[in-house]
Design an enzyme around this catalytic site. Structure first.
Site, PDB file in Angstrom:
ATOM      1  N   THR A  16       0.815  -1.221   0.000  1.00  0.00           N
ATOM      2  CA  THR A  16       0.000   0.000   0.000  1.00  0.00           C
ATOM      3  C   THR A  16       0.847   1.268   0.000  1.00  0.00           C
ATOM      4  OG1 THR A  16      -1.794  -1.141   1.108  1.00  0.00           O
ATOM      5  CG2 THR A  16      -1.774   1.238   1.326  1.00  0.00           C
ATOM      6  N   SER A  59       1.698  -7.755  -0.735  1.00  0.00           N
ATOM      7  CA  SER A  59       2.587  -8.549   0.123  1.00  0.00           C
ATOM      8  C   SER A  59       2.206 -10.020   0.252  1.00  0.00           C
ATOM      9  CB  SER A  59       2.711  -7.901   1.500  1.00  0.00           C
ATOM     10  OG  SER A  59       1.509  -7.974   2.219  1.00  0.00           O
ATOM     11  N   THR A  91       1.545  -4.300   4.335  1.00  0.00           N
ATOM     12  CA  THR A  91       1.403  -4.592   5.763  1.00  0.00           C
ATOM     13  C   THR A  91       0.730  -5.936   6.024  1.00  0.00           C
ATOM     14  OG1 THR A  91      -0.697  -3.416   5.788  1.00  0.00           O
ATOM     15  CG2 THR A  91       1.269  -2.165   6.394  1.00  0.00           C
ATOM     16  N   ASP A  92       0.059  -6.490   5.013  1.00  0.00           N
ATOM     17  CA  ASP A  92      -0.699  -7.728   5.252  1.00  0.00           C
ATOM     18  C   ASP A  92       0.197  -8.863   5.744  1.00  0.00           C
ATOM     19  OD1 ASP A  92      -2.924  -6.359   4.472  1.00  0.00           O
ATOM     20  OD2 ASP A  92      -3.225  -7.428   2.586  1.00  0.00           O
TER      21      ASP A  92
HETATM   22  N1  ASP Z   1      -3.137  -3.807   2.319  1.00  0.00           N
HETATM   23  C1  ASP Z   1      -1.829  -4.168   2.082  1.00  0.00           C
HETATM   24  C2  ASP Z   1      -0.785  -3.149   2.558  1.00  0.00           C
HETATM   25  O1  ASP Z   1      -0.960  -2.596   3.576  1.00  0.00           O
HETATM   26  C3  ASP Z   1      -1.505  -4.661   0.757  1.00  0.00           C
HETATM   27  C4  ASP Z   1      -0.308  -5.507   0.904  1.00  0.00           C
HETATM   28  O2  ASP Z   1      -0.101  -6.078   1.949  1.00  0.00           O
HETATM   29  O3  ASP Z   1       0.494  -5.524  -0.047  1.00  0.00           O
HETATM   30  O4  ASP Z   1       0.192  -2.886   1.942  1.00  0.00           O
END
Ligand code: ASP
Length: 335
Positions: A16, A59, A91-92
């Site tokens: 993100t 991720s 963050t995932d």
């Molecule tokens: N929602 C996710 C992020 O915070 C997408 C990911 O993990 O790539 O980046």
């Protein structure tokens, strides 16, 4: 112009923090490491940045091989004089990357992961502030010797404890029972305790990555998925069990059969807390499962137990020694 600022190597992997709106709808990873570095006001006054884009992925699509390539890159940066390393990613799976890299990281230099909960062009985008805080953490002398750290929302977490506890909040990350390592105050991490002991790095993988399954236990579930996983070549099973490490009568039977052939670990599906080892004696409770050959995961979440078991098996630890190796690792990595 040469200056005396520390060198921080920054690599972007996507997520993100790097995402902007696509013409097809929704946000997708587009920004590279140099663009991310430019987005954080004041960052060039803190460190000489070496920015590089290593991956451009959401991720969940990062692989163990991607992370090993990132590790090799980070080691090269340290050899070339970097005082700290910062990785940006989604963050995932941030807690997984952090924990996985921490298993192998052998340098005192801080390796800091960060990301964002809001896309780069969203109102109140948190990526630039998180990246700035990550660089501030990476250059701080108090961050040395702490292994891999996660910095989000002006808070520093250790890889051992960090977890994504909320799907969308900018305060999504928590360190649960272990507690956060530090809070950033006016650009400096204020640590709450000295660096803890760290086990020796796990040797690099010798062959292919083993398949290790996380199987949730739930009401009325007899554990069929665990048997299916074993029948399909999974080298180890991590059960995300109820409560302090409990499964149904039928599931307990299956665990006895499985544990005779492959390492079976019992973790808790609860959001925090440890598994027990000598409290409950009924069929399917921890004392029964231990008698049947399962290992208790203690404070390890199912996600982190899986990564540790993957790394140990990949390093060549025999199936019969994996339980003991996990428990030795946990004793040494309390903080
Ligand atoms: N929602 C996710 C992020 O915070 C997408 C990911 O993990 O790539 O980046």
């Amino acid at each position: 112009m040469p200056n005396s600022l520390p060198i921080v190597a920054v690599a972007s992997l996507g997520g993100t923090i790097s995402m902007t709106p696509s013409s097809e709808g929704g946000i997708v990873p587009t920004l590279d490491a140099a663009q991310l570095a430019q987005s954080a006001p004041g960052i060039s006054g803190i460190a000489n940045l070496r920015a590089e884009s290593l991956r451009q992925l959401p991720s969940a699509s990062l692989s163990f091989d991607d992370l090993m390539a990132v590790l090799a890159w980070a080691e090269k940066q340290v050899e070339d004089g970097a005082h700290g390393i910062v990785l940006t990613q989604g963050t995932d799976t941030l807690e997984e990357s952090a924990f996985f890299l921490d298993l192998y990281w052998r340098h005192p230099q801080p390796l800091v992961l960060t990301g964002a909960m809001r896309g780069a062009s969203a109102a109140g985008a948190d990526g630039p502030a998180n990246l700035l805080a990550a660089v501030q953490t990476a250059v701080d002398a108090q961050s040395v010797g702490r292994g891999v750290l996660v910095v989000m929302n002006d808070t520093v977490h250790e890889a051992r404890w960090v977890t994504k506890a909320d799907s969308l909040s900018t305060g999504a990350f928590s360190s649960g029972d272990g507690g956060v390592a530090a809070r950033l105050v006016e650009g400096t991490p204020a640590y709450f305790h000295p660096p803890g002991s760290r086990p020796a790095p796990i040797p690099f993988p010798k062959g292919v990555w083993p398949k290790v399954a996380i199987i949730p236990a739930s009401l009325g579930d007899g554990g069929e998925l665990a048997s299916l996983a074993a029948d399909n070549g999974y080298a180890s099973i991590i059960v995300a069990a109820t409560g302090a490490g409990h499964v149904s009568y039928d599931f307990a039977e299956r665990i006895a059969n499985l544990a005779a052939h492959i390492p079976v670990f019992i973790t808790t599906r609860a959001a925090s807390g440890s598994t027990a080892s000598r409290t409950y004696g009924y069929v399917g409770a921890e004392m029964d499962l231990i008698r049947r050959g399962a290992h208790m995961g203690g404070w390890l979440s199912a996600i982190k137990a899986r990564l540790l078991v993957v790394a140990l098996i990949a390093a060549g630890v025999e199936p019969g020694r994996v339980g003991e190796s996990v428990s030795n690792w946990c004793k040494l990595r309390s903080h």
